[in-house]
Design an enzyme around this catalytic site. Structure first.
Site: not given
Ligand code: AP5
Length: 228
Positions: A25, A100, A139, A172, A183
Site C-alpha cells: 500500500k 481500517r 523490509r 520496524r 498484525r
Molecule cells: P509496503 O509498501 O511498505 O507495504 P504496506 O502495505 O504499506 O505495509 P505496512 O506494513 O506498512 O502496512 P501496515 O498497514 O501494517 O502498517 P502501517 O504503517 O499502516 O511494502 C512492504 C515491503 O514489500 C517493502 O519492503 C517494499 O519494498 C516491498 N514491496 C512493496 N511492493 C512490492 C512488490 N510489488 N514486489 C515486491 N516487493 C514489494 O501501520 C502500522 C501500525 O500503526 C498498525 O499495526 C496499527 O497499530 C497502527 N495504525 C496505523 N493505521 C491505523 C488505523 N487506521 N487504525 C488503527 N491503527 C492504525
C-alpha cells in the site's frame, strides 16, 4: 489539480488503499502521490512520527503498535479529521492505512461526505500470505524520512543506508515475527470486512499485488485513467 489528468477535474479526488500489512500500500500510494501530485496520508507514518516526537498521541500509540494491535478508532478519526482539513488536501488526498475498521469508514464519511463519490476510489491490494511474510521480514525503513526498502527486491544503493537522506536504515519494531502474526490477525478480523463494505460504496478495484511494483502501478494508473 492532479497532474493533468482528467480524473481530477470536477472536485477533490480521494483514494483509499486497502490491503494486509506488507501488501505494498505504502509503495503504491507513494508513487501515485509523486506522479499525480496528490497528498499521501499514511496513518502508520503519522503515528511513528508522533512516537518519535514523544507526543501524548505517540505515548498512547506506542505500546499498542508494538503489540501489533490497532490504535483506538476515536484517535485515528480525530487525526484524519484534522489532517484532511488542511489546505494541501483541498484537491484531494490518498489514504494509506485508513480506514481500517468499520467505525473508521463511517468516520471518514462524516468527515468527507458522500457527495464526491464519483471521485472516490478504493484499491484493494491482494498478496499471498507467504509473500507478505517475505516482504515484512525483509523490509528496512528510514526513521528520518520514512522511506521504505526491501533487502532483496528494493535495496538501497548502499546497503543499510537511506538513498534520500543517508540515515541508517532499521527494521520496524512491528516487523518482528511475533508482532507480524498479530498484525495479520487484526487485518483478518477488523480490516478485511471493509472490502465488502466498499464494494458497494465506491469505485472499488482489487489488484493482484503479487507482481513487480511497476506492473501493479501501471494497472492502478490505467484504472484511474479509465474513469474519465
Ligand atoms: P509496503 O509498501 O511498505 O507495504 P504496506 O502495505 O504499506 O505495509 P505496512 O506494513 O506498512 O502496512 P501496515 O498497514 O501494517 O502498517 P502501517 O504503517 O499502516 O511494502 C512492504 C515491503 O514489500 C517493502 O519492503 C517494499 O519494498 C516491498 N514491496 C512493496 N511492493 C512490492 C512488490 N510489488 N514486489 C515486491 N516487493 C514489494 O501501520 C502500522 C501500525 O500503526 C498498525 O499495526 C496499527 O497499530 C497502527 N495504525 C496505523 N493505521 C491505523 C488505523 N487506521 N487504525 C488503527 N491503527 C492504525
Amino acid at each position: 489539480m492532479v497532474g493533468g489528468s482528467a480524473f481530477a477535474a470536477g472536485g477533490p479526488t480521494r483514494i483509499i488503499f486497502l490491503g494486509s500489512p506488507g501488501a505494498g500500500k505504502g509503495t503504491q500510494a507513494g508513487r501515485l502521490s509523486a506522479e499525480r501530485k496528490l497528498v499521501r496520508i499514511s496513518t502508520g507514518d503519522m503515528l511513528r512520527q508522533a512516537i518519535a516526537e514523544g507526543t501524548p498521541l505517540g505515548q498512547q500509540a506506542a505500546p499498542i503498535m508494538d503489540r501489533g494491535k490497532l490504535v483506538p478508532d476515536d484517535l485515528l478519526i480525530a487525526m484524519i479529521r484534522e489532517r484532511v482539513s488542511r489546505e494541501d488536501c483541498q484537491n484531494g488526498y490518498i489514504l494509506d492505512g485508513f480506514p481500517r475498521t468499520l467505525p473508521q469508514a463511517h468516520g471518514l464519511e462524516n468527515i468527507a461526505g458522500r457527495e464526491a463519490d464519483d471521485r472516490f476510489f478504493v484499491f484493494n491490494v491482494e498478496v499471498p500470505h507467504a509473500e507478505l511474510m517475505r516482504r515484512l521480514s525483509g523490509r528496512r525503513w528510514c526513521p528520518k524520512c520514512q522511506s521504505t526498502y526491501h533487502v532483496d527486491s528494493n535495496p538501497p544503493a548502499k546497503a543499510g543506508v537511506c538513498d534520500r537522506c543517508s540515515t541508517k536504515l532499521v527494521q520496524r519494531e512491528d516487523d518482528k515475527e511475533s508482532v507480524v502474526a498479530k498484525r495479520l490477525q487484526e487485518y483478518e478480523e477488523r480490516t478485511k470486512p471493509l472490502i465488502q463494505y466498499y464494494m458497494h460504496h465506491a469505485r472499488f478495484h482489487s489488484i493482484d499485488g503479487f507482481r513487480p511494483a511497476d506492473v501493479v502501478f501501471r494497472e492502478l494508473v490505467g484504472y484511474l485513467e479509465g474513469q474519465r
